[in-house]
Design an enzyme around this catalytic site. Structure first.
Site, PDB file in Angstrom:
ATOM      1  N   GLU A  47       7.653   0.795  -1.391  1.00  0.00           N
ATOM      2  CA  GLU A  47       7.923  -0.561  -1.890  1.00  0.00           C
ATOM      3  C   GLU A  47       8.613  -0.580  -3.253  1.00  0.00           C
ATOM      4  OE1 GLU A  47       4.584  -3.356   0.065  1.00  0.00           O
ATOM      5  OE2 GLU A  47       3.806  -2.017  -1.465  1.00  0.00           O
TER       6      GLU A  47
HETATM    7  C1  ACM Z   1       1.936   0.553   1.407  1.00  0.00           C
HETATM    8  O1  ACM Z   1       1.165  -0.104   2.118  1.00  0.00           O
HETATM    9  N1  ACM Z   1       2.694  -0.053   0.508  1.00  0.00           N
HETATM   10  C2  ACM Z   1       2.041   1.995   1.538  1.00  0.00           C
END
Ligand code: ACM
Length: 533
Positions: A339
């Protein structure tokens, strides 16, 4: 490590029909409860041959261990400590020879082909014998034995018994070497004692990796001597603005030690280059503009990034990884990489490609979330897949392509394995961005064929992550973990041929009274025929 196949076929024929034949029928009122069938355990054993006289634990039962194995003695001591309060029996641990009681055997003919973690459990009139090639196998066999005793054995006060174990043989080895659970201690901090409690719960289901998500936007949870403000300031709060906390190095070593005593390896994660607000808030110099942002106590993701163009960033990462590697006997360091919406793609590639060799420099193996496959995974790297059924074909293909070039996978599909997803719309805790994850949904998939095109052998195993945005206590954690954790553990341990929802839900139901006895407030999923409710 591949599953040893040698001995399995010997008992396969006998096992056919027993692994799925469990029934939830209750005994007639007043009749003594029948011993738990040998196949009514979680994870399902690889092979079971029931038959012969039951073994009964009594006031004279000894636990016999081989002379010269401190580990065997320690495991026996752990078992005795678990069984004494409810049975009231002294259960002395002895190295004196004898073929009666609970007998631990290490090595020898019975242990051939059992590998690092397998065991053979034989129960008959005079003894329950657990044989293994290695102490980890004795430990896993001991956990199976716990489940074969009546659930009341888990209580901490004296219970009436009787304490029977059905007759027969279990021969059991794991499908995967990597059977993990992750705990996010950043969004909410969990104390050493809380982590130990979870470790004990994981060990019951033969989970052998504890991935600790030690840093994120909301908190930095591990003391780093060369950058002391990370923990002192960056760890001072958590989601909602509470007090937070961090592990001193002694605390962390204690977690590692305790986990090892339950045959779990700790895998520490420092999530980078995103999910780094706590670090950026602690040191202004780590920011591209030289200004420290405030601490963050909300639940948004994807807004922070280390400064990829600054030399200091890599000194920082080097220092952190060096200190973490020195604290970590296990071979893996997890560097996150998920992310990174506040990092440009070229910067992401530069960062991950620069940082991976630092992990190797300190003698460790890289683990990263599967976005790592968008950079250049180093030789031997492990990608942790957290995509979902609806993850786009291009992203999946990138992961599959990486496995064809040697990257190995740990599977944690978010809409299957994430323990923090709500069970359904009424679940009071947890998140729902990956959808609701029912008990059946979390169990009913196959890690071996989940991503088409991944070479056999590239799947190291599975992991059940628990993100902690909504978790303020162990009770919260346990409500989301149980019962789903048991299903992911089974996917990691049990051979694919034992996979069967209808049989699983009956075996799972038998865990309910154990969790009740252990004070675990689990979710009474309507899909499961819970016993005694
Ligand atoms: C995640 O759930 N951002 C690895």
């Amino acid at each position: 490590m591949r599953r040893p196949r040698l001995l399995i076929p010997l008992l396969l024929v006998a096992a056919a029909g027993t692994a799925t034949g469990a029934s939830a029928a209750a005994p007639a009122p007043g009749a003594p409860a029948a011993a738990t069938p040998l196949d009514r355990v979680v994870p399902a054993p690889a092979a079971v041959r029931p038959g012969g006289a039951a073994f009964t634990l009594g006031s004279g039962t000894r636990i016999r261990v081989p002379a010269g194995s401190g580990e065997a003695r320690r495991i026996a001591g752990y078992l005795a400590g678990l069984l004494r309060p409810s049975t009231g029996f002294p259960l002395p641990v002895t190295t004196r020879g004898g073929a009666d009681g609970i007998v631990f055997r290490l090595g020898g003919r019975d242990a051939r082909g059992l590998g690092e973690e397998g065991y053979r459990l034989t129960s008959g009139g005079r003894a329950v014998t657990i044989s293994a090639a290695r102490p980890a196998g004795l430990f896993h066999g001991m956990q199976t034995l716990r489940q074969l005793l009546p659930a009341a054995v888990e209580k901490r006060s004296r219970q009436p018994g009787p304490w029977r174990v059905a007759g027969g043989t279990i021969l059991d080895t794991p499908r995967y070497a990597y059977r993990g659970a992750m705990l996010d201690v950043s969004r909410h901090f969990f104390t050493v004692e809380q982590v130990k409690r979870y470790i004990d719960q994981l060990a019951q289901y033969k989970v052998n990796k504890l991935h600790l998500h030690l840093s994120d936007d909301q908190g930095w949870r591990i003391a780093i001597d060369s950058w002391p403000r990370l923990a002192r300031y960056g760890g001072s709060t958590q989601v909602g603005g509470g007090r937070g906390g961090h592990y001193s190095k002694a605390d962390y070593r204690e977690i590692v030690r305790y986990a090892a005593s339950r045959y779990l390896t700790v895998i520490p994660e420092i999530d980078m280059p995103g999910h780094t607000n706590a670090a950026l808030a602690s040191y202004a110099d780590l920011n591209c503009d030289g200004k420290a942002p405030p601490l963050y106590t909300g639940t948004k993701v994807g807004f922070s990034s280390l400064c990829v163009s600054k030399k200091l960033t890599y000194q920082f990462v080097d220092d952190v990884l060096r200190e973490l590697a020195a604290l970590t006997p296990g071979r893996y360091l997890h560097i996150g990489g998920d992310e990174t919406h506040a990092t440009s793609h070229p910067d992401y590639v530069t960062f991950m490609d620069t940082v991976q060799p630092l992990v190797a420099k300190y003698g460790k193996t890289v683990v990263g979330w599967h976005e790592l496959t968008g950079a250049h995974p180093v030789k031997g790297a492990i990608a942790q897949y957290w995509g979902r059924d609806k993850t786009g074909a291009a992203e999946r293909q990138r992961v599959v392509d990486a496995t064809q070039h040697g990257t190995r996978l740990v599977l944690s599909p978010a809409d299957r394995a994430y323990l923090d997803m709500k069970y359904d719309k009424d679940t009071p805790l947890g998140l729902e961005w990956a959808g609701y994850v029912s008990v059946r949904r979390s169990y009913d998939w196959d890690p071996g064929s989940y991503l088409a095109g991944v070479p056999a052998g590239a799947v190291l195993g599975v992991e059940a992550p628990m993100w902690a945005e909504t978790l303020g206590s162990s009770a919260n954690l346990e409500y989301l973990a149980f019962p789903r954790l048991a299903g992911i553990a089974e996917l990691g341990w049990s051979p694919a041929r034992t996979h069967d929802w209808d049989a699983y839900r009956v075996r799972l139901a038998a865990q309910g009274p154990r969790w009740d006895a252990q004070g675990i407030d689990y979710y009474r999923a309507p899909e499961v025929p819970w016993v005694g409710r």
